[in-house]
Scaffold this motif. Structure first.
Motif, mmCIF file in Angstrom:
data_model
loop_
_atom_site.group_PDB
_atom_site.id
_atom_site.type_symbol
_atom_site.label_atom_id
_atom_site.label_comp_id
_atom_site.label_asym_id
_atom_site.label_seq_id
_atom_site.Cartn_x
_atom_site.Cartn_y
_atom_site.Cartn_z
ATOM 1 N N ALA A 99 5.765 -17.561 -5.619
ATOM 2 C CA ALA A 99 6.709 -18.391 -6.373
ATOM 3 C C ALA A 99 6.125 -18.759 -7.740
ATOM 4 C CB ALA A 99 7.056 -19.648 -5.577
ATOM 5 N N LEU A 100 4.817 -19.058 -7.792
ATOM 6 C CA LEU A 100 4.175 -19.435 -9.061
ATOM 7 C C LEU A 100 3.990 -18.214 -9.959
ATOM 8 C CD1 LEU A 100 1.475 -21.957 -7.795
ATOM 9 C CD2 LEU A 100 3.716 -22.464 -8.832
ATOM 10 N N ALA A 101 3.648 -17.077 -9.336
ATOM 11 C CA ALA A 101 3.417 -15.865 -10.119
ATOM 12 C C ALA A 101 4.685 -15.471 -10.876
ATOM 13 C CB ALA A 101 2.951 -14.729 -9.211
ATOM 14 N N ARG A 102 5.859 -15.725 -10.259
ATOM 15 C CA ARG A 102 7.106 -15.328 -10.937
ATOM 16 C C ARG A 102 7.348 -16.200 -12.179
ATOM 17 N NH1 ARG A 102 11.838 -17.624 -6.644
ATOM 18 N NH2 ARG A 102 11.117 -19.768 -6.866
ATOM 19 N N ALA A 136 -6.592 -12.093 1.834
ATOM 20 C CA ALA A 136 -6.513 -12.321 0.397
ATOM 21 C C ALA A 136 -6.153 -11.035 -0.328
ATOM 22 C CB ALA A 136 -7.841 -12.884 -0.113
ATOM 23 N N LEU A 137 -6.705 -9.924 0.140
ATOM 24 C CA LEU A 137 -6.405 -8.626 -0.474
ATOM 25 C C LEU A 137 -4.924 -8.288 -0.338
ATOM 26 C CD1 LEU A 137 -7.369 -5.978 -1.789
ATOM 27 C CD2 LEU A 137 -7.866 -5.103 0.515
ATOM 28 N N MET A 138 -4.372 -8.508 0.862
ATOM 29 C CA MET A 138 -2.947 -8.222 1.077
ATOM 30 C C MET A 138 -2.086 -9.095 0.185
ATOM 31 S SD MET A 138 -2.221 -7.327 5.068
ATOM 32 C CE MET A 138 -3.354 -8.461 5.842
ATOM 33 N N ALA A 139 -2.445 -10.388 0.095
ATOM 34 C CA ALA A 139 -1.660 -11.306 -0.741
ATOM 35 C C ALA A 139 -1.720 -10.855 -2.209
ATOM 36 C CB ALA A 139 -2.187 -12.732 -0.592
ATOM 37 N N ILE A 180 0.569 -7.799 -2.890
ATOM 38 C CA ILE A 180 2.016 -8.019 -3.011
ATOM 39 C C ILE A 180 2.348 -8.953 -4.175
ATOM 40 C CG2 ILE A 180 2.468 -7.483 -0.576
ATOM 41 C CD1 ILE A 180 2.918 -10.457 -0.094
ATOM 42 N N GLY A 181 1.345 -9.268 -4.984
ATOM 43 C CA GLY A 181 1.652 -9.960 -6.246
ATOM 44 C C GLY A 181 1.581 -11.472 -6.214
ATOM 45 N N ALA A 182 0.860 -12.027 -5.195
ATOM 46 C CA ALA A 182 0.803 -13.480 -5.083
ATOM 47 C C ALA A 182 -0.269 -14.103 -5.978
ATOM 48 C CB ALA A 182 0.556 -13.872 -3.620
ATOM 49 N N PRO A 233 0.218 -12.989 5.313
ATOM 50 C CA PRO A 233 0.579 -12.797 3.901
ATOM 51 C C PRO A 233 1.782 -11.870 3.715
ATOM 52 C CG PRO A 233 -1.559 -11.772 4.425
ATOM 53 C CD PRO A 233 -1.179 -12.618 5.592
ATOM 54 N N LEU A 234 1.930 -10.874 4.581
ATOM 55 C CA LEU A 234 3.009 -9.908 4.358
ATOM 56 C C LEU A 234 4.382 -10.515 4.623
ATOM 57 C CD1 LEU A 234 1.429 -6.600 5.657
ATOM 58 C CD2 LEU A 234 1.530 -7.544 3.331
ATOM 59 N N ALA A 235 4.417 -11.682 5.302
ATOM 60 C CA ALA A 235 5.689 -12.373 5.498
ATOM 61 C C ALA A 235 6.025 -13.257 4.300
ATOM 62 C CB ALA A 235 5.639 -13.205 6.782
ATOM 63 N N GLY A 236 5.096 -13.349 3.341
ATOM 64 C CA GLY A 236 5.290 -14.220 2.175
ATOM 65 C C GLY A 236 6.479 -13.811 1.329
#
Lengths: 356, 356
Positions: B23-26, B41-44, B47-49, B125-128
């Motif tokens: 949400a913040l990255a956007r 952390a790598l997965m997050a 996906i651009g978090a 993280p993948l459910a984020g």
């Protein structure tokens, strides 16, 4: 073979009685309507559930009066007629015990309890529907001296109304409904009761969980008092179990480390929850939830379901998440695992925000 | 004014942490991702978090680790940085007490608890999702010595994530979630627990009520054990009330006439249930249920919602009744009272079996 020929006398023309009348009338069975309140019987007659004046002796009497009166009315009908008599009450031990007290052993062979498991949030004859029992479960509960022909006739009644019959003993039935209906009702009422004195700001934190758990707490207290009181023997055992588990939980929560007891309660809950049959009856079908964000305005659901249908997926269940104040809604579509990929692909292609 | 400029360090990249990052990255805020499990952390990050390597000191740290670890990690971040620190745990007293024990009074002024009230049945993280908090409620819970600028920054965080903030004291928050979340969870688990040993024939009598009451009992016991244990002071008081009501109920059910006590429990349940906010938040909106019978095959829901949309009605809520074995389904459409007549007319004209 025991055929349902009629006439069928329905005593009590509320939702259930009127709906049985409408279902039988569509098959051409002669239905006689009787109600202590003449306005009710008149309304049921006007919407086509039967007639208030039938000269012929009934083949079958269906007693669909409020729970507290069932036993007495069953006994009265056994005495007044030579018909098979059944009732539609949601608890079976108490009316049987009452009818037994008030009837001869011979008359009692003509009585077979039954319980059509369908309802509505609406009451009264005008809520009656010919299709109320289509595909519903209808428990047939013979007692030790029920005549086999009488049992067969009551089955025919249930099938004529469109229901699927399940035969259970009186005791088994009452324990079953205590578990799957009366206890959940009381737990919902007790949980909702804790919200009565809550400050409004607390309720602002409500989510879908509390909405689901407390939904049936809004049911009619008058009717449910009769049901719960009538089934108190079966319910008491289950409630004692809950009370004992609460006692253990409270002791554990007072200690430094509550985890084991809490986990035990939660694990048991998971094991029980997965046993509740899903859409197409037991066994529980595995469904996968696909979440879709939708704008909260008319026509969006139609567009979504068009697009879902285009993917070929059958939506087995769905839920709208309506958290307070959200400008967008989230719809959960539950589909079989083999439909998921195609559904997600089609919805995404068509511009929906989809999450699995 | 206290602006959210970043960088924001997120410690714990599960569902909640990753979603805050997305949400913040956007919005272009620099986000640093930290997790005890490097894969998470790598997965997050993928996906651009946010990024695992950020050189700048954080303006704000968000602790989104499992409940049992929140207090310790908050204290650690207060010590390691000069940043404002918040957390996302669903219970606020326990992490505050732990952080207070482990931190200096001066450091503690930089801590403000918060509780984003959104989730998913999926974890990790993948459910984020960047939109997880859109329109959701986000409780901000300052303690006595929280710096007002720190409180303001945490509000900005919640708003940046798209949420609506509600400010509550730590004690009030924990009592509120005990009422509207943790107690309903335990009641659901206890009710579902009684089904574990039930014969399969008993479960065949299950209807929508038991499905609703037991749905959340299927939630993750590991996570809920931590939540319930952490909030045991607030929960114990409510559970004692339930236990006492159960005791009274059991005494009443053992007597000839149980009605008064049963009615009291049910009436209290009705009063509580109607206080639960509906779709658009408090106050409870009056909706009218329109019932429609639909064949259970693909495309029927699409056809129904097209026809409903054609009537101009906005479907505020809906429910599919999926009683075991029914060859047809019944859909309940909940609409505002002024839409009912038109909806019923249009659906009936288009051939649907509609009941009110």
């Amino acid at each position: 073979m025991t055929e349902l020929r009629g006439p069928v006398r329905i005593v009590g023309t509320g939702l259930i009685g009127t709906s049985i009348g409408l279902a039988l009338a569509r098959l051409g069975v002669v239905v006689e309507l009787v109600d202590a309140d003449p306005d009710n019987a008149l309304m049921a007659e006007r919407i086509g559930a039967g007639s208030r004046l039938v000269q012929l002796e009934p083949q079958l009497v269906v007693v669909a009066v409020p729970p507290d009166h069932v036993g007495a009315v069953v006994a009265e009908q056994l005495k007044q007629t030579d018909a098979i008599v059944t009732d539609a009450a949601s608890v079976k031990s108490k009316p049987l015990a009452e009818a037994r007290t008030l009837s001869s052993a011979e008359d009692l062979t003509r009585y077979v309890g039954s319980h059509p498991m369908a309802g509505s949030e609406r009451n009264g004859p005008l809520a009656g529907r010919a299709d109320l029992f289509d595909g519903a479960t209808w428990a047939v509960t013979p007692h030790e001296t029920s005549d086999p022909d009488a049992v067969e006739l009551v089955r025919r009644l249930a099938e004529a109304a469109g229901a699927r019959t399940v035969e259970l003993s009186v005791e088994d039935h009452d324990l079953a409904v205590a578990r799957v209906s009366h206890l959940p009702q009381l737990m919902s009422s007790l949980a909702a009761g804790t919200l009565v004195d809550a400050p409004a700001a607390h309720l602002e934190l409500s989510g879908q969980g509390v909405r689901d758990v407390t939904r049936i707490a809004a049911s009619d207290p008058g009717l449910w008092t009769q049901i719960v009181s009538a089934n108190s023997p079966a319910l008491s055992g289950l409630l004692e179990g809950i009370r004992d588990e609460l006692d253990r939980l409270l002791i554990a929560l007072g200690k430094e480390e509550a985890a084991d007891e809490v986990t035990a309660v939660l694990n048991r809950g998971v094991s029980g929850a997965v046993r509740v049959p899903g859409k197409h009856g037991a066994p529980h079908i595995e469904l996968v939830a696909v979440l879709v964000t939708i704008p909260d305005r008319p026509g969006q659901l139609a567009r979504l379901f068009n697009d879902a249908a285009a993917s070929g997926a059958n939506v087995e269940d769905l839920r709208i998440d309506h958290s307070p104040g959200r400008p967008v809604g989230e719809v959960e579509l539950d589909v079989k695992p083999d439909s998921v990929d195609q559904l997600v692909r089609v919805l995404t292609e068509r511009g929906w925000a989809v999450h699995r």
